[in-house]
Design an enzyme around this catalytic site. Structure first.
Site, mmCIF file in Angstrom:
data_model
loop_
_atom_site.group_PDB
_atom_site.id
_atom_site.type_symbol
_atom_site.label_atom_id
_atom_site.label_comp_id
_atom_site.label_asym_id
_atom_site.label_seq_id
_atom_site.Cartn_x
_atom_site.Cartn_y
_atom_site.Cartn_z
ATOM 1 N N ARG A 185 -19.416 -1.627 -13.596
ATOM 2 C CA ARG A 185 -19.206 -0.254 -12.982
ATOM 3 C C ARG A 185 -20.113 -0.181 -11.942
ATOM 4 O O ARG A 185 -21.333 -0.533 -12.190
ATOM 5 C CB ARG A 185 -19.384 0.576 -14.078
ATOM 6 C CG ARG A 185 -18.280 0.887 -15.158
ATOM 7 C CD ARG A 185 -16.902 1.422 -14.268
ATOM 8 N NE ARG A 185 -15.909 1.905 -15.258
ATOM 9 C CZ ARG A 185 -15.001 1.029 -15.538
ATOM 10 N NH1 ARG A 185 -14.809 -0.240 -14.840
ATOM 11 N NH2 ARG A 185 -13.956 1.167 -16.408
ATOM 12 N N GLU B 173 -15.274 4.912 -5.921
ATOM 13 C CA GLU B 173 -14.044 4.335 -5.737
ATOM 14 C C GLU B 173 -12.769 5.217 -5.276
ATOM 15 O O GLU B 173 -12.703 6.334 -6.087
ATOM 16 C CB GLU B 173 -13.455 3.120 -6.695
ATOM 17 C CG GLU B 173 -14.784 2.274 -7.133
ATOM 18 C CD GLU B 173 -14.365 1.208 -8.299
ATOM 19 O OE1 GLU B 173 -13.121 1.679 -8.941
ATOM 20 O OE2 GLU B 173 -15.044 0.353 -8.777
ATOM 21 N N HIS C 200 -11.772 -3.461 -6.954
ATOM 22 C CA HIS C 200 -11.711 -3.346 -8.344
ATOM 23 C C HIS C 200 -10.364 -3.993 -8.962
ATOM 24 O O HIS C 200 -9.750 -3.512 -9.557
ATOM 25 C CB HIS C 200 -11.573 -1.698 -8.576
ATOM 26 C CG HIS C 200 -11.966 -1.608 -10.171
ATOM 27 N ND1 HIS C 200 -12.656 -0.484 -10.480
ATOM 28 C CD2 HIS C 200 -11.915 -2.296 -11.135
ATOM 29 C CE1 HIS C 200 -12.957 -0.344 -11.856
ATOM 30 N NE2 HIS C 200 -12.410 -1.651 -12.318
HETATM 31 P P1 NAP Z 1 -18.649 -4.889 -24.477
HETATM 32 O O1 NAP Z 1 -18.362 -5.892 -25.014
HETATM 33 O O2 NAP Z 1 -18.925 -3.701 -25.095
HETATM 34 O O3 NAP Z 1 -19.937 -5.136 -23.780
HETATM 35 C C1 NAP Z 1 -21.000 -4.355 -23.065
HETATM 36 C C2 NAP Z 1 -22.378 -5.014 -22.876
HETATM 37 O O4 NAP Z 1 -23.421 -4.266 -22.397
HETATM 38 C C3 NAP Z 1 -22.894 -5.156 -24.655
HETATM 39 O O5 NAP Z 1 -23.145 -6.327 -24.795
HETATM 40 C C4 NAP Z 1 -24.139 -4.219 -24.861
HETATM 41 O O6 NAP Z 1 -24.977 -4.756 -25.463
HETATM 42 C C5 NAP Z 1 -24.566 -4.103 -23.071
HETATM 43 N N1 NAP Z 1 -25.158 -2.760 -22.924
HETATM 44 C C6 NAP Z 1 -24.430 -1.495 -23.239
HETATM 45 N N2 NAP Z 1 -25.337 -0.538 -22.787
HETATM 46 C C7 NAP Z 1 -26.349 -1.123 -22.305
HETATM 47 C C8 NAP Z 1 -27.763 -0.523 -21.861
HETATM 48 N N3 NAP Z 1 -27.965 0.552 -21.898
HETATM 49 N N4 NAP Z 1 -28.461 -1.613 -21.438
HETATM 50 C C9 NAP Z 1 -28.330 -2.995 -21.649
HETATM 51 N N5 NAP Z 1 -27.336 -3.578 -22.159
HETATM 52 C C10 NAP Z 1 -26.461 -2.498 -22.412
HETATM 53 O O7 NAP Z 1 -17.719 -4.429 -23.014
HETATM 54 P P2 NAP Z 1 -16.762 -5.506 -22.300
HETATM 55 O O8 NAP Z 1 -15.416 -5.655 -23.002
HETATM 56 O O9 NAP Z 1 -17.785 -6.940 -22.112
HETATM 57 O O10 NAP Z 1 -16.631 -4.628 -21.144
HETATM 58 C C11 NAP Z 1 -17.977 -4.413 -20.181
HETATM 59 C C12 NAP Z 1 -17.603 -3.379 -19.039
HETATM 60 O O11 NAP Z 1 -16.969 -4.158 -17.987
HETATM 61 C C13 NAP Z 1 -16.580 -2.414 -19.528
HETATM 62 O O12 NAP Z 1 -17.445 -1.228 -19.922
HETATM 63 C C14 NAP Z 1 -16.176 -1.937 -18.089
HETATM 64 O O13 NAP Z 1 -16.861 -0.928 -17.476
HETATM 65 C C15 NAP Z 1 -16.286 -3.300 -17.174
HETATM 66 N N6 NAP Z 1 -15.032 -3.791 -17.011
HETATM 67 C C16 NAP Z 1 -14.692 -3.842 -15.634
HETATM 68 C C17 NAP Z 1 -13.489 -4.558 -15.218
HETATM 69 C C18 NAP Z 1 -13.294 -4.687 -13.696
HETATM 70 O O14 NAP Z 1 -11.879 -4.576 -13.337
HETATM 71 N N7 NAP Z 1 -14.189 -4.899 -12.894
HETATM 72 C C19 NAP Z 1 -12.370 -4.694 -16.109
HETATM 73 C C20 NAP Z 1 -13.116 -4.585 -17.536
HETATM 74 C C21 NAP Z 1 -13.995 -4.150 -17.620
HETATM 75 P P3 NAP Z 1 -26.044 -3.560 -26.353
HETATM 76 O O15 NAP Z 1 -25.067 -2.619 -26.854
HETATM 77 O O16 NAP Z 1 -26.627 -4.411 -27.182
HETATM 78 O O17 NAP Z 1 -27.115 -2.941 -25.353
#
Ligand code: NAP
Length: 323
Positions: A234, A263, A281
Site C-alpha cells: 500500500r 491514487e 496498481h
Molecule cells: P497478510 O497475509 O495479512 O500479510 C500481511 C503481513 O504483514 C503479515 O505477515 C503481518 O505479520 C505483516 N504486518 C502487518 N502489520 C505489520 C506491522 N505493523 N509491522 C510489520 N509487519 C506487519 O496479507 P496479504 O494477503 O499477504 O496482503 C498484504 C497486503 O498486500 C494487503 O493488505 C494489501 O494492502 C496489499 N495488496 C496489494 C495488491 C496490489 O494490487 N498491489 C493486491 C493485493 C494485496 P504480523 O501480523 O506478524 O505483523
C-alpha cells in the site's frame, strides 16, 4: 428463497461486473452513487442487510444502515473499510484473501525485474526505433545477481513472493511483528534492521496506523546506495517525499512501485525520476483473478445469509455472530 425473502444488498459506487451479475441473480440489489451516509434514504436504511463494495466504507455509512449484517469488501486490503467500527456494531466484514496471492506475487516479480533490468525502458527504446538508429540498449547498471532480498510483510503474498525469489537463487530475510512458524528465512525484529541487512526491499505490508509512512528516510538510508525498493503493498506505508528525495540524491538506486499514497495521483518527482518503474496498481488486475475475487465477495454473502458462516472474515470481525 422467494423473491420477497431475498436480502437487499447495497452496492455503492463501482463493483466488478461479475459480482454485480451474481448479486442481481441471488439477492435484491440496490445501487448507490457512492458510499455516503447523506445519500441513504429512509427506505434504503430499512431494507439493506448487506453491502458489497470496492470502495471505502466509513463509520457514518455503517451507522446509516441499521439493518446491516455484512460488508463484503472486494480486495484483500480492507484499510478503506472501518472494520473495527463494523465489528463493534455486530456487522461482519469479509475480504478476498488467497485467490489473488499468486497473481500479486507474479506482479511483484515483474516489477522487480522491470526496475532492476529496465525492461520497460528497453522496450520503449526498441519501439521508438532507437535500436536501429543508435545501436544496442545500454547495459543495465543493476542486476538481480548477488542481491539479498528483504520482504516487509511475510504474509500470504510475502510468502508467495519468497517462493519465487528462492527460484532466483537469492537469500531472503523478512520483517513482521512476529516470526512466521515453519519458515527458515532470516527474521528481523525491526524494519530498519531488515533494511540494513539487505539491498532489495519488497514491501507487501497492509495499510494500518502502525505502518503509515513507516518506509521513511532512515529505512531508505539503511537500504543503501545499491538499494532497490519495491512496493506492491500500500502507498500509505511509504513517506513518498522521502522516497523521491532518496531516489534523486542517490541514497537508494531505484524503486518499483505499484501503489501510491493518493491514487491515481502519482507525485511528479516519482513520475519524472529516471530510476523508477511505475505501475497503476495492477497487482491482481487480470480477468482470471478479478473474477475469482468477485466470486469470493458473493460467496461470502451467500454463505452468511444461508448459515451465518462467512468464508473469509477479516480478523477484526471473526467473533461477529449472525443475530
Ligand atoms: P497478510 O497475509 O495479512 O500479510 C500481511 C503481513 O504483514 C503479515 O505477515 C503481518 O505479520 C505483516 N504486518 C502487518 N502489520 C505489520 C506491522 N505493523 N509491522 C510489520 N509487519 C506487519 O496479507 P496479504 O494477503 O499477504 O496482503 C498484504 C497486503 O498486500 C494487503 O493488505 C494489501 O494492502 C496489499 N495488496 C496489494 C495488491 C496490489 O494490487 N498491489 C493486491 C493485493 C494485496 P504480523 O501480523 O506478524 O505483523
Amino acid at each position: 428463497m422467494s423473491h420477497t425473502e431475498k436480502p437487499t444488498i447495497l452496492v455503492p459506487g463501482r463493483l466488478h461486473e461479475h459480482a454485480v451479475k451474481r448479486i442481481e441473480a441471488l439477492f435484491s440489489i440496490v445501487r448507490l452513487e457512492r458510499a455516503d451516509a447523506a445519500l441513504v434514504a429512509p427506505e434504503l436504511a430499512a431494507d439493506v442487510r448487506g453491502v458489497a463494495a470496492m470502495t471505502g466504507i466509513d463509520a457514518a455509512f455503517i451507522d446509516a444502515l441499521p439493518k446491516l449484517e455484512i460488508i463484503a469488501s472486494f480486495g484483500v486490503g480492507y484499510d478503506a473499510v472501518d472494520a473495527r467500527h463494523a465489528a463493534k456494531k455486530g456487522v461482519m466484514v469479509t475480504n478476498t484473501p488467497d485467490v489473488l496471492t499468486e497473481e500479486v506475487a507474479d506482479t511483484a516479480i515483474g516489477l522487480l525485474l522491470n526496475t532492476v533490468r529496465e525492461l520497460p525502458k528497453a522496450e520503449t527504446y526498441l519501439r521508438s526505433g532507437r535500436w536501429v538508429g543508435e545501436g544496442n540498449y545500454p547495459l543495465t547498471g543493476t542486476t538481480l545477481r548477488g542481491r539479498r532480498v528483504g520482504i516487509f510483510g511475510m504474509g500470504r503474498i510475502g510468502l508467495a513472493i519468497a517462493r519465487r525469489i528462492e527460484a532466483f537463487g537469492l537469500p531472503i530475510a523478512y520483517h513482521n511483528r512476529s516470526r512466521v512458524d515453519g519458515v527458515g528465512y532470516e527474521y528481523h525484529e525491526t524494519l530498519l534492521g531488515l533494511a540494513g541487512a539487505v539491498d532489495t526491499l519488497i514491501s507487501v505490508a497492509p495499510a494500518t496506523p502502525a505502518t503509515e509512512k513507516i518506509v521513511n528516510r532512515a529505512v531508505l538510508e539503511a537500504l543503501g546506495p545499491n538499494g532497490i525498493f519495491v512496493n506492491i503493498g500500500r502507498g500509505s506505508t511509504v513517506d513518498e517525499a522521502a522516497l523521491a528525495a532518496a531516489l534523486a540524491d542517490g541514497t537508494i538506486r531505484g524503486a518499483g512501485l505499484d501503489v501510491f499514497a493518493d491514487e491515481p495521483r502519482v507525485p511528479q518527482e516519482l513520475l519524472v525520476a529516471p530510476n523508477t518503474s511505475l505501475l497503476p496498481h495492477v497487482g491482481s488486475a487480470s480477468v482470471h483473478t478479478r473474477d475469482a475475487m468477485a466470486d469470493l465477495v458473493v460467496d461470502n454473502l451467500v454463505s452468511w445469509f444461508a448459515d451465518g458462516k462467512p468464508l473469509t472474515p477479516v480478523p477484526e470481525a471473526v467473533f461477529v455472530q449472525k443475530g
